[in-house]
Design an enzyme around this catalytic site. Structure first.
Site, PDB file in Angstrom:
ATOM      1  N   LYS A 112       0.817  -1.222   0.000  1.00  0.00           N
ATOM      2  CA  LYS A 112       0.000   0.000   0.000  1.00  0.00           C
ATOM      3  C   LYS A 112       0.846   1.265   0.000  1.00  0.00           C
ATOM      4  O   LYS A 112       0.373   2.328  -0.388  1.00  0.00           O
ATOM      5  CB  LYS A 112      -0.974  -0.036   1.155  1.00  0.00           C
ATOM      6  CG  LYS A 112      -2.004  -1.154   0.930  1.00  0.00           C
ATOM      7  CD  LYS A 112      -3.072  -1.200   1.971  1.00  0.00           C
ATOM      8  CE  LYS A 112      -4.170  -2.189   1.606  1.00  0.00           C
ATOM      9  NZ  LYS A 112      -3.799  -3.595   1.847  1.00  0.00           N
TER      10      LYS A 112
HETATM   11  C1  LIG Z   1      -4.451  -4.638   1.288  1.00  0.00           C
HETATM   12  C2  LIG Z   1      -3.719  -5.913   1.214  1.00  0.00           C
HETATM   13  C3  LIG Z   1      -4.104  -6.943   0.345  1.00  0.00           C
HETATM   14  C4  LIG Z   1      -5.349  -6.856  -0.514  1.00  0.00           C
HETATM   15  O1  LIG Z   1      -5.280  -5.861  -1.477  1.00  0.00           O
HETATM   16  P1  LIG Z   1      -6.584  -5.413  -2.299  1.00  0.00           P
HETATM   17  O2  LIG Z   1      -6.128  -4.310  -3.179  1.00  0.00           O
HETATM   18  O3  LIG Z   1      -7.576  -4.961  -1.266  1.00  0.00           O
HETATM   19  O4  LIG Z   1      -7.065  -6.598  -3.028  1.00  0.00           O
HETATM   20  C5  LIG Z   1      -3.324  -8.083   0.263  1.00  0.00           C
HETATM   21  N1  LIG Z   1      -2.227  -8.224   1.040  1.00  0.00           N
HETATM   22  C6  LIG Z   1      -1.830  -7.272   1.908  1.00  0.00           C
HETATM   23  C7  LIG Z   1      -0.611  -7.497   2.727  1.00  0.00           C
HETATM   24  C8  LIG Z   1      -2.541  -6.080   2.019  1.00  0.00           C
HETATM   25  O5  LIG Z   1      -2.145  -5.135   2.878  1.00  0.00           O
END
Ligand SMILES: *Cc1c(COP(=O)(O)O)cnc(C)c1O
Length: 465
Positions: A112
């Site tokens: 993220k």
């Molecule tokens: C947010 C997240 C996901 C999922 O991502 P999306 O874009 O919501 O599908 C998967 N793995 C981790 C470690 C995350 O922080």
């Protein structure tokens, strides 16, 4: 570049307004009206570019002149210079034609950061220009919160409020959020689950009067288009580093809200040769059931060892459905209504097309731990539980062994000690910049699961009364 709502009944917006908008006024999500498309020659010409320069090529058309080229280029340089690896998104090899794209080299050790480190800078730039201040209210099951706070902590123009479910995020995740210093940063532990937090965020967006018309409310979850946009870049980057575009790649994506994998789908639509996209879920498998059985049915939330993928519904799936329904906003609006209250079957031809590109697989906690252990034994490489789900799904769904398989490594294993210990392994050391995390002072409010409490707290903090 113009952006339109998936439900067809909200104003078209330019980039600046879509950045600040979050949800469209008709309840839909914004998507580009038209996507830029690139020839193989053009994509080939990007080979060897450093990450931030590739990001500039891909992001520039989406920004559509809202930010001057040299300012945007500098912003991208600064965003990705803060990552802990010179390659920004390095590939690690775990078998003869199998890779992990390490998207956890950013400050909070999850993918993220790619979008939220940029989002903080984009917001600041736009708010300064407009001489406005904004309020961010977000909900997190763990990783979004710390990445959003880390991305916005230096901003003089936003106050950021992040709710997490009290006692339901890992200790590292909580400390990563609650130890970040900043006068504009407020953490709230809600006595409820992640859905309760998300419900309150939605309620705040639906009725913003509590901000007295003096502040704009900005979204940091993946309904914000800018997050998806930033994530398109690493799909191109990974492919270019494995012989693309002259060679296809297959991608397996640990998925919750469908944001990350939707960015991969867009990369393909923009011209990147992709053999298959694999939706990898944990026990919260609504997407796996939707894709494999064409049945969209809500199940109760299950708490798993991969908490960042613990969801009941998957909000960005709407962006894919918009294409499945021929970009017919009215049809989608009535479909989304039905999806709220009943089990839904999607258009059969549309879903058949989806399955030409997408495969899906759900992995339970036990198999997640087995996969962590297995890959560690085979290679000495330690996967976090989310990435392990991606690797397992990749191995189950692979269509062509001659096409390199890339699993998106969404988090660093140190964030998820419980799963690593259950796999019978030792948690690794925190990276250098977080070595003293457990000694840092935490700051957060514990709050009842009650919208008025949240809004009163925000108002008191922002306006001082
Ligand atoms: C947010 C997240 C996901 C999922 O991502 P999306 O874009 O919501 O599908 C998967 N793995 C981790 C470690 C995350 O922080």
């Amino acid at each position: 570049m113009k952006y339109i709502s998936t439900r067809g009944n909200a104003p078209e917006l330019d980039f600046e307004n879509v950045l600040l908008a979050g949800l469209a006024t008709d309840g839909g999500l914004y998507v580009p009206k038209e996507l830029p498309e690139y020839s193989l020659d053009e994509i080939r010409s990007w080979r060897g570019l450093p990450y931030s320069e590739l990001a500039f090529k891909i992001i520039k058309p989406f920004v559509g002149g809202a930010i001057e080229d040299d300012v945007l280029a500098k912003m991208l340089d600064e965003t990705y210079a803060g990552f802990g690896h010179k390659a920004v998104a390095p590939l690690a090899q775990i078998d003869s034609s199998e890779y992990v794209l390490e998207l956890f080299q950013g400050p909070t050790l999850a993918f993220k950061d790619f979008a939220l480190q940029l989002l903080g800078r984009l917001l600041d730039h736009v708010l300064v220009k407009r001489n406005e201040r904004a309020v961010i209210i977000g909900a997190t099951s763990g990783d979004t919160g710390s990445a959003a706070i880390e991305g916005c902590k230096h901003s003089d123009h936003v106050d950021i409020f992040i709710m997490h479910p009290h006692n339901r995020v890992s200790e590292v995740q909580r400390k990563q959020m609650t130890t970040i210093k900043g006068d504009n940063v407020f953490n709230i532990a809600v006595e409820g689950n992640f859905d309760d937090c998300q419900r309150m965020v939605k309620a705040c967006f639906a009725d913003q009067d509590f901000l007295r018309g003096e502040r704009r409310l900005v979204a940091v979850n993946s309904i914000n288009w800018a997050r998806i946009m930033a994530q398109i870049v690493y799909y191109f980057y990974a492919s270019l580093n494995l012989g693309g575009p002259d060679r296809e790649v297959a991608l397996s994506v640990p998925t919750g809200n469908f944001g990350d994998i939707f960015a991969g789908y867009l990369a393909h639509k923009m011209g990147l040769p992709v053999k298959q996209l694999i939706v990898a879920t944990n026990k919260n498998d609504i997407l796996h059931r939707a894709i494999s059985q064409n049945k969209y049915e809500k199940h109760p939330l299950a708490h798993t060892l991969s908490p960042s993928m613990d969801i009941v519904v998957s909000s960005n799936f709407e962006r894919l459905l918009f294409d499945v329904y021929g970009r017919d906003g009215a049809a989608l609006a009535s479909l989304m209504d039905r999806m709220n209250s009943e089990t839904v079957e999607f258009d059969k031809d549309g879903m058949a097309k989806v399955r030409e590109m997408f495969d899906s697989h759900a992995v339970n906690d036990e198999v997640t731990c087995e996969t962590i252990k297995q890959v560690y034994d085979e290679t000495g490489y330690l996967l976090d539980p989310h990435t392990a789900i991606g690797v397992k799904a990749a191995r189950e769904c692979r269509r062509d062994a001659t096409v390199p398989m890339i699993t998106l490594g969404t988090a660093h294993p140190v964030k998820f000690a419980e799963a690593i210990e259950k796999a019978g392994l030792e948690t690794p050391q925190l990276p250098h910049h977080l070595l003293d995390l457990f000694e840092r002072e935490e700051r957060y409010e514990v709050m009842e699961n009650e919208l008025s409490n949240l809004q009163n707290f925000v108002v008191k903090t922002v306006f001082g009364d």
